[in-house]
Design an enzyme around this catalytic site. Structure first.
Site, PDB file in Angstrom:
ATOM      1  N   GLU A  41     -83.343 -57.079  26.472  1.00  0.00           N
ATOM      2  CA  GLU A  41     -83.596 -57.480  27.855  1.00  0.00           C
ATOM      3  C   GLU A  41     -84.805 -56.736  28.433  1.00  0.00           C
ATOM      4  OE1 GLU A  41     -79.824 -57.051  29.882  1.00  0.00           O
ATOM      5  OE2 GLU A  41     -78.980 -58.753  28.776  1.00  0.00           O
ATOM      6  N   CYS A  86     -82.064 -71.275  22.251  1.00  0.00           N
ATOM      7  CA  CYS A  86     -81.824 -70.824  20.870  1.00  0.00           C
ATOM      8  C   CYS A  86     -81.464 -72.004  19.972  1.00  0.00           C
ATOM      9  CB  CYS A  86     -80.715 -69.780  20.835  1.00  0.00           C
ATOM     10  SG  CYS A  86     -81.253 -68.173  21.469  1.00  0.00           S
ATOM     11  N   CYS A 135     -82.890 -63.512  23.454  1.00  0.00           N
ATOM     12  CA  CYS A 135     -81.537 -63.565  22.881  1.00  0.00           C
ATOM     13  C   CYS A 135     -81.537 -63.023  21.450  1.00  0.00           C
ATOM     14  CB  CYS A 135     -81.050 -65.006  22.822  1.00  0.00           C
ATOM     15  SG  CYS A 135     -80.747 -65.753  24.422  1.00  0.00           S
ATOM     16  N   ASN A 143     -79.889 -58.915  21.323  1.00  0.00           N
ATOM     17  CA  ASN A 143     -80.605 -59.299  22.545  1.00  0.00           C
ATOM     18  C   ASN A 143     -81.372 -58.100  23.098  1.00  0.00           C
ATOM     19  OD1 ASN A 143     -77.933 -58.391  23.123  1.00  0.00           O
ATOM     20  ND2 ASN A 143     -77.994 -59.267  25.165  1.00  0.00           N
ATOM     21  N   GLU A 172     -80.207 -64.345  18.789  1.00  0.00           N
ATOM     22  CA  GLU A 172     -80.470 -65.379  17.771  1.00  0.00           C
ATOM     23  C   GLU A 172     -81.969 -65.560  17.551  1.00  0.00           C
ATOM     24  OE1 GLU A 172     -78.451 -65.506  20.377  1.00  0.00           O
ATOM     25  OE2 GLU A 172     -76.926 -67.051  20.173  1.00  0.00           O
ATOM     26  N   CYS A 215     -77.369 -70.230  23.473  1.00  0.00           N
ATOM     27  CA  CYS A 215     -77.928 -70.936  24.634  1.00  0.00           C
ATOM     28  C   CYS A 215     -78.773 -72.115  24.148  1.00  0.00           C
ATOM     29  CB  CYS A 215     -78.762 -69.980  25.491  1.00  0.00           C
ATOM     30  SG  CYS A 215     -80.377 -69.603  24.809  1.00  0.00           S
TER      31      CYS A 215
HETATM   32  N1  THU Z   1     -77.582 -63.886  24.984  1.00  0.00           N
HETATM   33  C1  THU Z   1     -77.840 -63.877  23.642  1.00  0.00           C
HETATM   34  O1  THU Z   1     -78.433 -62.931  23.112  1.00  0.00           O
HETATM   35  N2  THU Z   1     -77.403 -64.913  22.908  1.00  0.00           N
HETATM   36  C2  THU Z   1     -76.682 -65.945  23.386  1.00  0.00           C
HETATM   37  O2  THU Z   1     -76.299 -66.820  22.621  1.00  0.00           O
HETATM   38  C3  THU Z   1     -76.377 -66.049  24.809  1.00  0.00           C
HETATM   39  C4  THU Z   1     -76.886 -64.948  25.661  1.00  0.00           C
HETATM   40  C5  THU Z   1     -78.012 -62.742  25.785  1.00  0.00           C
HETATM   41  C6  THU Z   1     -79.085 -62.992  26.799  1.00  0.00           C
HETATM   42  C7  THU Z   1     -78.834 -61.862  27.769  1.00  0.00           C
HETATM   43  O3  THU Z   1     -79.461 -60.688  27.278  1.00  0.00           O
HETATM   44  C8  THU Z   1     -77.336 -61.641  27.701  1.00  0.00           C
HETATM   45  O4  THU Z   1     -76.903 -62.242  26.497  1.00  0.00           O
HETATM   46  C9  THU Z   1     -76.575 -62.228  28.877  1.00  0.00           C
HETATM   47  O5  THU Z   1     -76.838 -63.546  29.036  1.00  0.00           O
END
Ligand code: THU
Length: 159
Positions: free
Chosen positions: A64, A115, A73, A62, A75, A112
């Site tokens: 940000e 994704c 994310c 991920n 994925e 999520c």
């Molecule tokens: N996140 C992912 O990378 N994958 C997921 O399946 C759920 C959430 C990330 C998004 C954000 O950077 C952090 O996790 C918190 O939500």
């Protein structure tokens, strides 16, 4: 009106020893990838690894951003990279692992909704089932087809 029940199939393992070798290997790559996450805001590091039809493994984490919705994310980072670099190879499997406060989460990291929608389209594009391996330190859950993660999915082109 009738109440229709929808069944999804989720395979569950209570330890890594119950998981087949190829899935373990992909989980391990996802775990490694989580250390490359850029997650200063959530401090929730997620790693994903995808295996393509020729055996190539692509990873993502991920990423940000201070403008929160601009982040991505793990994925989708991995899937979009795979599809942009290897557009002619099907994505056969995706593993996802999350690390919080330096430790892998006990429960599996569930992708999520956005994704899941992207995974579904990847599966469709590849023309074969995309296996999703969601790893926690105490429990691993696997679906053999993305539709098990997204029943009643949006599909503009469905009949
Ligand atoms: N996140 C992912 O990378 N994958 C997921 O399946 C759920 C959430 C990330 C998004 C954000 O950077 C952090 O996790 C918190 O939500």
């Amino acid at each position: 009106m009738e109440c229709k029940k929808i069944t999804i199939n989720v395979f569950e393992a209570n330890g890594i020893e119950e998981v087949q070798q190829a899935d373990c290997a992909l989980l391990s790559r996802a775990h490694q990838a989580s250390s490359d996450a850029y997650a200063p805001f959530s401090r929730f590091n997620v790693g994903a690894a995808v295996r393509l039809s020729d055996g190539t493994v692509v990873t993502g984490s991920n990423q940000e951003n201070a403008a929160y919705p601009s982040g991505l994310c793990a994925e989708r980072t991995a899937l979009f990279y795979a599809q942009s670099q290897y557009p002619h190879l099907a994505v056969e499997a995706l593993a996802v692992v999350a690390v919080s406060e330096g430790r892998q989460t006990e429960l599996p990291a569930y992708p999520c909704g956005a994704c899941r929608q992207v995974m579904l389209e990847c599966q469709k594009r590849g023309g074969k089932p995309l296996r999703v391996i969601m790893g926690g330190s105490q429990k691993i859950q696997i679906v053999e087809n993305v539709i098990d993660l997204l029943p009643l999915a949006f599909d503009q082109f469905q009949e």
